[in-house]
Write a protein that holds these residues in place. Structure first.
Motif, PDB file in Angstrom:
ATOM      1  N   ILE A   1      10.436  -7.333   0.305  1.00 16.99           N
ATOM      2  CA  ILE A   1       9.348  -7.402  -0.673  1.00 16.99           C
ATOM      3  C   ILE A   1       8.509  -6.128  -0.627  1.00 16.99           C
ATOM      4  O   ILE A   1       8.210  -5.518  -1.658  1.00 16.99           O
ATOM      5  N   VAL A   2       8.132  -5.723   0.574  1.00 21.55           N
ATOM      6  CA  VAL A   2       7.283  -4.539   0.713  1.00 21.55           C
ATOM      7  C   VAL A   2       8.009  -3.288   0.220  1.00 21.55           C
ATOM      8  O   VAL A   2       7.399  -2.373  -0.332  1.00 21.55           O
ATOM      9  N   SER A   3       9.332  -3.248   0.381  1.00 16.77           N
ATOM     10  CA  SER A   3      10.080  -2.050  -0.001  1.00 16.77           C
ATOM     11  C   SER A   3      10.072  -1.804  -1.501  1.00 16.77           C
ATOM     12  O   SER A   3      10.391  -0.709  -1.954  1.00 16.77           O
TER      13      SER A   3
ATOM     14  N   ILE B   1       3.157   1.446  -0.012  1.00 13.59           N
ATOM     15  CA  ILE B   1       3.787   0.905   1.191  1.00 13.59           C
ATOM     16  C   ILE B   1       2.936   1.197   2.416  1.00 13.59           C
ATOM     17  O   ILE B   1       2.685   0.324   3.254  1.00 13.59           O
ATOM     18  N   PHE B   2       2.456   2.424   2.516  1.00 12.27           N
ATOM     19  CA  PHE B   2       1.690   2.777   3.705  1.00 12.27           C
ATOM     20  C   PHE B   2       0.256   2.271   3.636  1.00 12.27           C
ATOM     21  O   PHE B   2      -0.396   2.105   4.660  1.00 12.27           O
ATOM     22  N   ARG B   3      -0.244   1.966   2.451  1.00 11.91           N
ATOM     23  CA  ARG B   3      -1.520   1.266   2.362  1.00 11.91           C
ATOM     24  C   ARG B   3      -1.340  -0.189   2.787  1.00 11.91           C
ATOM     25  O   ARG B   3      -2.240  -0.797   3.362  1.00 11.91           O
TER      26      ARG B   3
ATOM     27  N   ILE C   1       5.937  -3.676  10.694  1.00 15.03           N
ATOM     28  CA  ILE C   1       7.113  -3.670   9.825  1.00 15.03           C
ATOM     29  C   ILE C   1       7.250  -2.333   9.108  1.00 15.03           C
ATOM     30  O   ILE C   1       8.321  -1.718   9.077  1.00 15.03           O
ATOM     31  N   VAL C   2       6.148  -1.864   8.522  1.00 11.51           N
ATOM     32  CA  VAL C   2       6.197  -0.624   7.745  1.00 11.51           C
ATOM     33  C   VAL C   2       6.581   0.568   8.613  1.00 11.51           C
ATOM     34  O   VAL C   2       7.298   1.466   8.178  1.00 11.51           O
TER      35      VAL C   2
ATOM     36  N   LEU D   1      15.890   1.294  -2.203  1.00 13.68           N
ATOM     37  CA  LEU D   1      15.518   1.074  -3.590  1.00 13.68           C
ATOM     38  C   LEU D   1      15.307   2.409  -4.287  1.00 13.68           C
ATOM     39  O   LEU D   1      15.090   3.431  -3.647  1.00 13.68           O
ATOM     40  N   PRO D   2      15.358   2.407  -5.613  1.00 13.93           N
ATOM     41  CA  PRO D   2      15.321   3.677  -6.343  1.00 13.93           C
ATOM     42  C   PRO D   2      13.934   4.295  -6.434  1.00 13.93           C
ATOM     43  O   PRO D   2      13.381   4.450  -7.513  1.00 13.93           O
ATOM     44  N   HIS D   3      13.335   4.621  -5.279  1.00 18.95           N
ATOM     45  CA  HIS D   3      12.104   5.392  -5.306  1.00 18.95           C
ATOM     46  C   HIS D   3      12.430   6.794  -5.801  1.00 18.95           C
ATOM     47  O   HIS D   3      13.379   7.420  -5.348  1.00 18.95           O
TER      48      HIS D   3
END
Length: 403
Positions: free
Chosen positions: A56-58, A65-67, A78-79, A90-92
């Protein structure tokens, strides 16, 4: 010209803040007025396993994500876990880092999804003229003085290591740097190509390729030969397990159209003694400069098209892709965008990955983005830096946000 004039900038510390322990919501409450709400509240921390929460976070943008790591201790762990950083598939979209100072490594990173610039401080690198190469979230830096100090780092987490000095000739006249990361094994390869003029003949150049493997922590020399009428340059890339290097013609009596050429070396064929000149592929036309990039394991070249009678003057920019040792033009910059750079020098910066190609003039902060899927040209949001003096230069490189 460069998109909207407004922007939002955030320092990296904006995304990394102190974490707090997140306590599950209790099912009981001493306040009678909130018994119903308390009884129905359920903490996701108690329901979702780590792998689902990671997934989910990804999906969040990299900045978010880092916030998210500030939500609670579990999210922070986890992060920043190694498994999560390597699991982001994922397509970042890649970011583009623009140096905004000649003497330091200060600059801003551009997120093409949110169309925002972020004030980002890079580890290890000391000056903007260092060699750079990136792959799967890792960035490799090499100093431009001795060309022996090489660092590999993750610019988001700021983890880094210095690798041993490469072998070969000291103080080469020209050098290239390329890195390739294996997403399955998490190991990486660093390739350095060196070129130095022979003392007795200006048409002869010593050319060598050296490979570093993170798995063994050792360098090996793959190629050592003498080039006649050609020299190495400062442009290379690893694509699909093959190292591609751009070389330059030094024979003033040769064909003027062959100012550049492409040679290749298969990284898996370490025992091969075939001359790299046997792999020479000429460029499609006379170029003022050329930039190589790996776009989804496809070799792409962005080149400045030179005038026929004045080959030091650029008249346009095109993008080619290599197919079976033949160049195919996939796009040509429309004239209105070419004019939008103002007075464009014969050389420029360009990087690409994940179907996005960034093109930047050294003399200004204008950044043009080409989407290879949509075949669309678009100016980035305006960079929050203005040119303060005529000789101020701006350069940049691709910053892959996937770790």
């Amino acid at each position: 010209m460069e998109g909207e004039a407004s922007w939002e900038t955030y320092p990296l510390s904006h995304f990394v803040v102190e974490t707090a322990d997140c306590k599950p919501v209790s099912g009981t409450n001493n306040n009678a007025g909130t018994d119903v709400v308390g009884a129905g509240a359920v903490s996701l921390d108690n329901i979702l396993p780590d792998d689902i929460l990671e997934r989910i976070v990804s999906f969040l943008p990299v900045a978010s994500i880092f916030r998210a790591s500030s939500v609670c201790k579990r999210w922070h762990d986890i992060v920043h876990s190694r498994r999560f950083l390597w699991a982001i598939k994922l397509p970042h979209k890649p970011w583009y880092f623009m140096f905004t100072c000649n003497d330091t490594a200060a600059g801003y990173a551009y997120d093409p999804i949110l169309r925002k610039w972020y004030n980002l401080e890079l580890p290890c690198i000391e000056r903007s003229n260092w060699f750079t190469s990136s792959s799967c979230g890792l960035v490799c830096f090499m100093d431009n003085d001795v060309r022996s100090r090489i660092f590999v780092c993750n610019p988001i987490t700021r983890d880094w290591r210095r690798i041993p000095e490469p072998p070969g000739v000291e103080f080469p006249d020209y050098s290239t740097l390329a890195i390739s990361v294996d997403r399955e094994s998490h190991q990486y390869s660093v390739a350095v190509a060196k070129s130095k003029q022979a003392p007795a003949d200006f048409l002869q150049w010593d050319f060598s390729i050296h490979i570093f493997e993170s798995e063994t922590g050792l360098w090996s020399t793959a190629v050592m030969e003498v080039l006649f009428g050609w020299r190495g340059g400062d442009e290379s890339v690893i694509c699909h397990g093959v190292l591609y290097c751009l070389i330059h013609c030094t024979n003033v009596y040769g064909n003027a159209d062959l100012r550049h050429g492409l040679v290749m070396y298969d990284l898996s064929a370490r025992s091969s003694h075939t001359s790299v000149m046997r792999t020479l592929i000429p460029v499609p036309c006379s170029l003022t400069c050329a930039r190589l990039m790996n776009v989804k394991d496809r070799l792409v070249m962005v080149g400045g098209i030179a005038k026929y009678d004045r080959q030091d003057i650029i008249k346009g920019i095109s993008i080619w892709e290599l197919h079976d040792k033949e160049w195919r033009e996939i796009a040509k910059m429309p004239h209105r965008y070419f004019q939008g750079f103002g007075e464009l020098d014969d050389v420029f910066a360009s990087s690409g990955s994940d179907d996005l190609i960034f093109i930047q003039s050294y003399g200004a902060t204008a950044l043009l983005v080409f989407d290879m899927n949509q075949k669309q040209w678009k100016w980035s949001a305006k960079c929050p830096v203005t040119k303060r003096f005529p000789l101020q230069l701006f350069s940049g490189f691709l910053l892959r946000t996937q770790a």
